[in-house]
Design a protein around this motif. Sequence first.
Motif, short mmCIF file in Angstrom:
data_model
loop_
_atom_site.label_atom_id
_atom_site.label_comp_id
_atom_site.label_asym_id
_atom_site.label_seq_id
_atom_site.Cartn_x
_atom_site.Cartn_y
_atom_site.Cartn_z
N LEU A 137 0.85 -1.18 0.00
CA LEU A 137 0.00 0.00 0.00
C LEU A 137 0.89 1.24 0.00
O LEU A 137 1.42 1.64 1.02
CB LEU A 137 -0.89 -0.01 1.25
CG LEU A 137 -2.00 1.02 1.32
CD1 LEU A 137 -3.07 0.77 0.28
CD2 LEU A 137 -2.61 1.02 2.72
N GLY A 138 1.06 1.86 -1.14
CA GLY A 138 1.92 3.03 -1.19
C GLY A 138 2.18 3.51 -2.60
O GLY A 138 1.49 3.13 -3.55
N GLU A 139 3.21 4.32 -2.72
CA GLU A 139 3.49 5.00 -3.98
C GLU A 139 3.87 4.04 -5.09
O GLU A 139 3.53 4.27 -6.26
CB GLU A 139 4.59 6.03 -3.76
CG GLU A 139 4.90 6.88 -4.98
CD GLU A 139 5.92 7.95 -4.69
OE1 GLU A 139 6.95 7.97 -5.39
OE2 GLU A 139 5.69 8.76 -3.77
N LYS A 140 4.60 2.96 -4.78
CA LYS A 140 5.02 2.03 -5.82
C LYS A 140 3.84 1.43 -6.56
O LYS A 140 3.86 1.27 -7.79
CB LYS A 140 5.89 0.93 -5.23
CG LYS A 140 7.27 1.39 -4.75
CD LYS A 140 8.08 0.24 -4.23
CE LYS A 140 9.45 0.70 -3.78
NZ LYS A 140 10.27 -0.42 -3.23
N SER A 141 2.79 1.08 -5.82
CA SER A 141 1.60 0.53 -6.46
C SER A 141 0.95 1.56 -7.37
O SER A 141 0.49 1.24 -8.48
CB SER A 141 0.61 0.07 -5.39
OG SER A 141 1.15 -0.98 -4.62
N LEU A 142 0.90 2.80 -6.92
CA LEU A 142 0.35 3.87 -7.76
C LEU A 142 1.17 4.05 -9.03
O LEU A 142 0.62 4.25 -10.12
CB LEU A 142 0.30 5.18 -6.97
CG LEU A 142 -0.76 5.32 -5.89
CD1 LEU A 142 -0.58 6.63 -5.15
CD2 LEU A 142 -2.15 5.24 -6.47
N LEU A 143 2.48 3.98 -8.91
CA LEU A 143 3.34 4.16 -10.08
C LEU A 143 3.13 3.05 -11.10
O LEU A 143 3.13 3.30 -12.31
CB LEU A 143 4.80 4.23 -9.65
CG LEU A 143 5.22 5.48 -8.87
CD1 LEU A 143 6.67 5.37 -8.43
CD2 LEU A 143 5.02 6.73 -9.71
N VAL A 144 2.97 1.82 -10.63
CA VAL A 144 2.72 0.70 -11.55
C VAL A 144 1.44 0.95 -12.34
O VAL A 144 1.39 0.78 -13.57
CB VAL A 144 2.62 -0.63 -10.77
CG1 VAL A 144 2.10 -1.75 -11.67
CG2 VAL A 144 3.98 -1.01 -10.21
N VAL A 145 0.40 1.35 -11.65
CA VAL A 145 -0.88 1.61 -12.32
C VAL A 145 -0.77 2.78 -13.29
O VAL A 145 -1.30 2.75 -14.41
CB VAL A 145 -1.97 1.86 -11.26
CG1 VAL A 145 -3.28 2.27 -11.91
CG2 VAL A 145 -2.20 0.62 -10.41
N LEU A 146 -0.07 3.83 -12.89
CA LEU A 146 0.08 5.01 -13.75
C LEU A 146 0.90 4.70 -15.00
O LEU A 146 0.57 5.15 -16.10
CB LEU A 146 0.73 6.14 -12.96
CG LEU A 146 -0.14 6.84 -11.93
CD1 LEU A 146 0.69 7.83 -11.13
CD2 LEU A 146 -1.29 7.55 -12.61
N VAL A 147 1.99 3.95 -14.83
CA VAL A 147 2.81 3.60 -15.99
C VAL A 147 1.98 2.81 -17.00
O VAL A 147 2.07 3.04 -18.21
CB VAL A 147 4.05 2.80 -15.53
CG1 VAL A 147 4.75 2.17 -16.74
CG2 VAL A 147 5.01 3.71 -14.79
N HIS A 148 1.18 1.89 -16.51
CA HIS A 148 0.32 1.12 -17.42
C HIS A 148 -0.69 2.04 -18.12
O HIS A 148 -0.95 1.89 -19.33
CB HIS A 148 -0.44 0.05 -16.65
CG HIS A 148 -1.46 -0.68 -17.48
ND1 HIS A 148 -1.12 -1.71 -18.31
CD2 HIS A 148 -2.80 -0.50 -17.61
CE1 HIS A 148 -2.21 -2.17 -18.91
NE2 HIS A 148 -3.24 -1.44 -18.51
N ALA A 149 -1.24 3.02 -17.40
CA ALA A 149 -2.25 3.91 -17.99
C ALA A 149 -1.66 4.79 -19.08
O ALA A 149 -2.34 5.14 -20.04
CB ALA A 149 -2.87 4.77 -16.89
N VAL A 150 -0.39 5.16 -18.94
CA VAL A 150 0.24 6.11 -19.87
C VAL A 150 0.97 5.41 -21.00
O VAL A 150 0.93 5.86 -22.16
CB VAL A 150 1.22 7.03 -19.10
CG1 VAL A 150 2.02 7.91 -20.05
CG2 VAL A 150 0.46 7.89 -18.09
#
Length: 277
Positions: A137-150
């Motif tokens: 639960l943290g920034e790394k999970s957000l980054l994974v999702v964002l990289v996939h979105a972009v």
Amino acid sequence: MSDLSLNPSTSAAAWKSLRNSVWNSPAVRKILVLALLALTWELAARFNAKPILFPSFVETMTALWQAITTENLLQASWVSMSVLLKGYAIALALALVLVSLAVASRFVRELLQTLISMFNPLPAIALLPVAMLWFGLGEKSLLVVLVHAVLWPFALAALTGFDSVPETQRLVGRNYGLRGPSYVARILIPAALPSILYGLKIAWAFAWRTLIAAELVFGVSSSNGGLGWFIFRNRNELFTDKVFAGLAMVIIIGLAVEGIVFRIIESVTVRRWGMQR
């Protein structure tokens, strides 16, 4: 009288010219559209008369100001934006590398096109449970999702733009001895810039809405709540006006990025070069 300012026809022509110049301004038209939407919102809320379900525009703006001044809404917005910028930058760098390799290798092109076909239709938020399982639960999970979105929409736009570069421009680059990264940077990227900018816009929109959705699910990044978490917390406490204030902040940031950042980039590049009206 010889004074032209007193001539009715001259005054009418000057007024018509001023009116046309004002109306032809994109900023003025956008402000009028936003004002019309705000008025419609206010009238609909007053007609509905249920603030707990649908607060008015005035109530929402009041809650937004209070959240900015007393509840650190700007700080929450910056927490979200900082994470988004990291993921956005990582994804753009990966996409440019993959697309550049695809230009030079047919195998990499087929690989990239297959990956785009597989992952571009997959909603980024669907990867959130896997990201949480792998990275917590943290920034790394957000980054994974964002990289996939972009990554995938931008790679698709960039690859399409590179493919649309005229063969004459490609030959000019080769005749000057350009190869590899220099060929991509000096020939392909400038020629495909309209498509690349379009991909940047689409990728930004995907990233922004994905981030807010992800924060609504697990919200905390680096021990600080983001904008999505602000909306989620106030929804649980039934502060509907603050929920709408958070949504308004999401829209305001989106309009600012689209109307200021990308417009400036377009004005100093493709519009100035005559590649786009």
